[in-house]
Design an enzyme around this catalytic site. Structure first.
Site, short mmCIF file in Angstrom:
data_model
loop_
_atom_site.label_atom_id
_atom_site.label_comp_id
_atom_site.label_asym_id
_atom_site.label_seq_id
_atom_site.Cartn_x
_atom_site.Cartn_y
_atom_site.Cartn_z
N CYS A 1 0.87 -1.18 0.00
CA CYS A 1 0.00 0.00 0.00
C CYS A 1 0.91 1.23 0.00
O CYS A 1 2.06 1.15 -0.42
CB CYS A 1 -0.97 -0.03 1.18
SG CYS A 1 -0.20 0.00 2.80
N ASN B 1 2.26 1.41 4.40
CA ASN B 1 2.54 0.13 5.10
C ASN B 1 2.23 0.22 6.60
O ASN B 1 2.88 -0.40 7.43
CB ASN B 1 4.00 -0.32 4.87
CG ASN B 1 4.30 -1.76 5.28
OD1 ASN B 1 5.42 -2.07 5.68
ND2 ASN B 1 3.34 -2.65 5.22
N CYS C 1 -1.51 0.74 7.37
CA CYS C 1 -2.95 0.44 7.48
C CYS C 1 -3.33 -0.79 6.65
O CYS C 1 -3.57 -1.87 7.20
CB CYS C 1 -3.79 1.64 7.03
SG CYS C 1 -3.53 3.13 8.01
N ARG C 2 -3.42 -0.65 5.33
CA ARG C 2 -3.99 -1.71 4.50
C ARG C 2 -3.06 -2.91 4.33
O ARG C 2 -3.48 -4.06 4.50
CB ARG C 2 -4.37 -1.15 3.12
CG ARG C 2 -5.51 -0.16 3.19
CD ARG C 2 -5.63 0.64 1.91
NE ARG C 2 -4.50 1.53 1.72
CZ ARG C 2 -4.27 2.25 0.64
NH1 ARG C 2 -5.09 2.14 -0.40
NH2 ARG C 2 -3.23 3.07 0.57
N SER C 3 -1.79 -2.67 3.93
CA SER C 3 -0.94 -3.84 3.64
C SER C 3 -0.55 -4.63 4.89
O SER C 3 -0.49 -5.86 4.81
CB SER C 3 0.27 -3.47 2.77
OG SER C 3 1.13 -2.59 3.41
N ASP D 1 -8.12 3.86 0.68
CA ASP D 1 -7.18 4.35 1.70
C ASP D 1 -7.99 4.86 2.90
O ASP D 1 -8.74 5.82 2.78
CB ASP D 1 -6.35 5.48 1.08
CG ASP D 1 -5.27 5.97 2.02
OD1 ASP D 1 -5.33 5.66 3.23
OD2 ASP D 1 -4.36 6.66 1.53
P1 4NP Z 1 -1.82 2.78 4.06
O1 4NP Z 1 -2.48 4.13 4.63
O2 4NP Z 1 -1.27 3.13 2.70
O3 4NP Z 1 -2.99 1.86 3.97
O4 4NP Z 1 -0.77 2.37 5.06
C1 4NP Z 1 -1.80 5.35 4.65
C2 4NP Z 1 -0.88 5.60 5.64
C3 4NP Z 1 -0.23 6.83 5.68
C4 4NP Z 1 -0.52 7.79 4.74
C5 4NP Z 1 -1.44 7.53 3.73
C6 4NP Z 1 -2.07 6.30 3.70
N1 4NP Z 1 0.11 9.05 4.80
O5 4NP Z 1 -0.25 9.93 4.00
O6 4NP Z 1 1.03 9.24 5.63
#
Ligand code: 4NP
Length: 160
Positions: free
Chosen positions: A9, A12, A14-16, A126
């Site tokens: 993602c 790294n 939340c989703r992955s 996201d």
């Molecule tokens: P992820 O979520 O891609 O599912 O881990 C996010 C985590 C952090 C950010 C965006 C999405 N960020 O903008 O810092």
């Protein structure tokens, strides 16, 4: 023989990592942990070394998938040598991975949810800037796609 899967993602956190823990559990329940290697990474570098987002962790632990041992890392070019499946959570992650992929990469690079034919969504949205329900929705999509991915790998590699 082993099959390796990398979930990707943006951050790294939340989703992955959620996909990492859920798929690891699905693989373990199928007694295939010695055959299928699971990891996760982010295309971005903002959260390197951090544990998963507390909202992702709390939904995941409530639903039986502890995440707290995971730490964020960024995708590196060497991942394309190591992994048979590199699965992106959304199209932006996929585009960034396609730009990184070495010319000779012969593994599968695609969207994770594409394995689940019944899934309404193409991408795992996201949840970072959304409300708390977003994390349960992410978990629902990931649980369904994880079962579908395992079935695909079992039939592709003749695993029990
Ligand atoms: P992820 O979520 O891609 O599912 O881990 C996010 C985590 C952090 C950010 C965006 C999405 N960020 O903008 O810092």
């Amino acid at each position: 023989m082993t099959v390796s899967v990398l979930f990707v993602c943006l951050g790294n956190i939340c989703r992955s990592p959620t996909a990492h823990a859920v798929f690891e559990k699905v693989v373990s329940d199928a007694h295939l942990s010695d055959k299928i290697i699971v990891d996760s990474a982010g295309t971005g570098d903002w959260h390197i070394g951090e544990p998963p987002d507390h909202r992702a962790s709390s939904v995941a632990s409530r639903r039986g998938y502890p995440l707290d041992h995971l730490r964020a890392r960024q995708v590196v070019t060497a991942d394309f040598d190591k992994f048979d499946y590199i699965l992106a959570m959304d199209n932006e992650n996929l585009r960034n991975l396609q730009l990184m992929a070495p010319l000779g990469f012969s593994g599968h690079l695609g969207l994770f949810l594409a394995f689940d034919k019944g899934q309404q969504l193409e991408e795992v949205p996201d949840p970072y800037y959304g409300g708390p329900n977003g994390f349960d929705d992410v978990m629902d999509s990931i649980e369904k796609a994880s079962s579908a991915l395992l079935s695909h790998i079992q039939s592709s590699y003749g695993l029990p």
